[in-house]
Design a protein around this motif. Structure first.
Motif, PDB file in Angstrom:
ATOM      1  N   ALA A 186      52.009  16.672  55.518  1.00  9.39           N
ATOM      2  CA  ALA A 186      53.421  16.373  55.294  1.00  9.39           C
ATOM      3  C   ALA A 186      53.835  15.575  56.501  1.00  9.39           C
ATOM      4  O   ALA A 186      54.692  14.622  56.398  1.00  9.39           O
ATOM      5  CB  ALA A 186      54.015  17.498  55.239  1.00  9.39           C
ATOM      6  N   LEU A 187      53.026  15.677  57.715  1.00 11.45           N
ATOM      7  CA  LEU A 187      53.445  14.847  58.685  1.00 11.45           C
ATOM      8  C   LEU A 187      53.025  13.291  58.825  1.00 11.45           C
ATOM      9  O   LEU A 187      53.765  12.361  59.140  1.00 11.45           O
ATOM     10  CB  LEU A 187      52.625  15.378  59.942  1.00 11.45           C
ATOM     11  N   MET A 188      51.999  13.246  57.715  1.00  6.78           N
ATOM     12  CA  MET A 188      51.602  11.507  57.467  1.00  6.78           C
ATOM     13  C   MET A 188      52.801  11.093  56.711  1.00  6.78           C
ATOM     14  O   MET A 188      53.173  10.116  56.849  1.00  6.78           O
ATOM     15  CB  MET A 188      50.480  11.692  56.615  1.00  6.78           C
ATOM     16  N   LEU A 189      53.343  11.920  55.796  1.00  6.02           N
ATOM     17  CA  LEU A 189      54.364  11.340  55.056  1.00  6.02           C
ATOM     18  C   LEU A 189      56.058  11.372  55.801  1.00  6.02           C
ATOM     19  O   LEU A 189      56.846  10.576  55.368  1.00  6.02           O
ATOM     20  CB  LEU A 189      54.756  11.956  53.670  1.00  6.02           C
ATOM     21  N   GLU A 190      55.953  12.289  56.635  1.00  6.40           N
ATOM     22  CA  GLU A 190      57.194  12.277  57.395  1.00  6.40           C
ATOM     23  C   GLU A 190      58.015  11.218  58.026  1.00  6.40           C
ATOM     24  O   GLU A 190      57.264  10.576  58.857  1.00  6.40           O
ATOM     25  CB  GLU A 190      57.059  13.608  58.494  1.00  6.40           C
ATOM     26  N   ASP A 191      59.215  10.983  57.733  1.00  9.09           N
ATOM     27  CA  ASP A 191      59.967   9.899  58.307  1.00  9.09           C
ATOM     28  C   ASP A 191      59.965   9.786  59.682  1.00  9.09           C
ATOM     29  O   ASP A 191      59.856   8.672  60.537  1.00  9.09           O
ATOM     30  CB  ASP A 191      61.377   9.819  57.803  1.00  9.09           C
TER      31      ASP A 191
END
Ligand code: SAH
Ligand code: SF4
Length: 379
Positions: A186-191
């Motif tokens: 989720a952090l990898m994808l997080e804006d």
């Protein structure tokens, strides 16, 4: 483990919603969560005093109850082809490996999810070392944090980004460390953090079906499945979890995952080429027929030998012959390039240093010893 690491919350592993909840729990405004996530992941800042848009009293409070603590890098090696490998020490003292593989305008980071692995695939060096522990979300995203920092930020500018892709193909079975892996992705994808596209973050699994069904409910990252054999008899031997979740059950679970995506992405099947084991023309035809039942790409991986293994890599000609059969049937088939050979950095082949808790490595070493003794018997 130090006293601080036990007491303090490591903010590195908190997703944006968890960071917001943390801020609210200590009487701060919710929007401070996004500020913290940005400071940590986009600016690479670990020292609260450098987070200049936070009040002095908030920074002091953070210093007393929280920390931003990535794994400790104990070794960094650069290959002549640009591949970079890190050995990192995680809580408990074990070592994991992370590899960065540049290729044109792409930079792929191969990330570990566990120290060792409990699944014991017969051709896998990580599996042969046994299992030690699940990594925390901070230890998983910490690998991305350290790699991005090591090449210089900014992560926000996609043109200048060093880490453009992440594959969960280092040590461990990501689906057996579910929540920390999902949080890290989720952090990898997080804006507000690494802003990677869902197509550029790939989870690779050997087929832990119930957890793959759960994954479909919470994320839409790219999926790779370690197939390695087109029928249950052979796959049972190579990937023991197949005995629990055979190919037909696994394929239903993959179809369910693909159905849940908003686009028409396919699954990538990984197929490690083992000489005389799974590389015949007949098996290529069998794989081709199986692959026609699902939206997929196939990635042939030359087997990477490691000390003590009896397997050998298929010859280059055999791999290309196998590939041609699949191509002729209309499949998309790639052969993985071997990278970082000079620093022992093949993705999916990472050794680390596992203090095994399953006793498997002891059994394995005993076996190796017996083989070594046999070798010494005069013929
Ligand atoms: N546990 C997950 C992800 C880590 S392994 C999984 O099994 O998918 C990443 C990939 O490397 C898997 O496809 C795995 O089968 C492959 N691999 C493991 N050992 C290998 C070896 N010695 N040579 C080549 N590929 C290997
Ligand atoms: Fe574990 Fe994957 Fe290795 Fe199998 S191939 S032992 S699942 S790391």
């Amino acid at each position: 483990m130090t006293e601080t690491s036990v007491e303090k919350v490591n903010l590195l592993g908190l997703t944006l919603p968890k960071m917001e909840a943390f801020c609210l729990s200590i009487g701060e405004k919710k929007f401070r969560g996004a500020q913290l996530v940005k400071w940590i992941h986009q600016q690479g800042v670990t020292d609260f005093d450098q987070m200049t848009n936070l009040s002095k009293s908030f920074r002091d409070q953070l210093k007393s109850i929280a920390e931003v603590r990535p794994p400790r890098v104990t070794f960094q090696g650069d290959s002549t082809d640009g591949t970079r490998k890190w050995l990192m020490e995680v809580d408990g003292g074990s070592k994991i490996e992370t590899v960065y593989i540049p290729d044109g305008d792409r930079g792929t980071l191969c990330v570990s999810s566990q120290v060792g692995c409990s699944l014991d695939c017969s051709f896998c060096s990580t599996g042969k070392q046994g299992f030690n522990k699940n990594l925390t979300a901070a230890e998983i995203i910490g690998q991305v944090f350290l790699a991005a920092k090591s090449f210089g930020l900014p992560v926000k500018d996609s043109q200048k980004r060093s880490v453009t892709n992440v594959v969960m193909m280092g040590m461990g079975e990501p689906l057996l460390n579910f929540e920390p892996v999902v949080d890290a992705m989720a952090l990898m994808l997080e804006d507000q953090a690494y802003c990677l596209s869902k197509r550029r973050v790939t989870l690779s699994t050997s087929g832990v079906v119930p957890n793959l069904n759960e994954l479909a409910k919470v994320t839409d990252v790219a999926l790779a499945v370690s197939l390695h054999a087109p029928n249950d008899a052979l796959r049972n031997e190579l990937v023991p979890i197949n005995r629990k979740y055979p190919i037909a059950v696994l394929f239903d679970s993959i179809r369910n995952y693909l159905d849940g995506l908003s686009d028409n992405r396919s699954v990538t099947f990984e197929y490690t080429m083992l000489k005389g084991v799974n590389d015949s023309d007949a098996l290529a035809h069998e794989l081709s027929a199986l692959a026609k039942t699902i939206r997929c790409k196939i990635n042939l991986i030359p087997f990477n030998p490691f000390p003590g293994t009896d397997y050998e890599v298929s010859s280059r000609n055999r791999i290309y012959a196998f590939q041609r059969i699949l191509l002729a049937d209309g499949h998309i088939v790639t052969v993985r390039k071997t990278r970082g050979d000079d620093i022992d950095a093949a993705c999916g082949q990472l050794a680390g240093q596992v203090a095994d808790k399953t006793k498997r490595s002891a059994r394995y070493i005993q076996l190796q010893d017996v083989t070594a003794q046999l070798d010494q018997v005069p013929h």
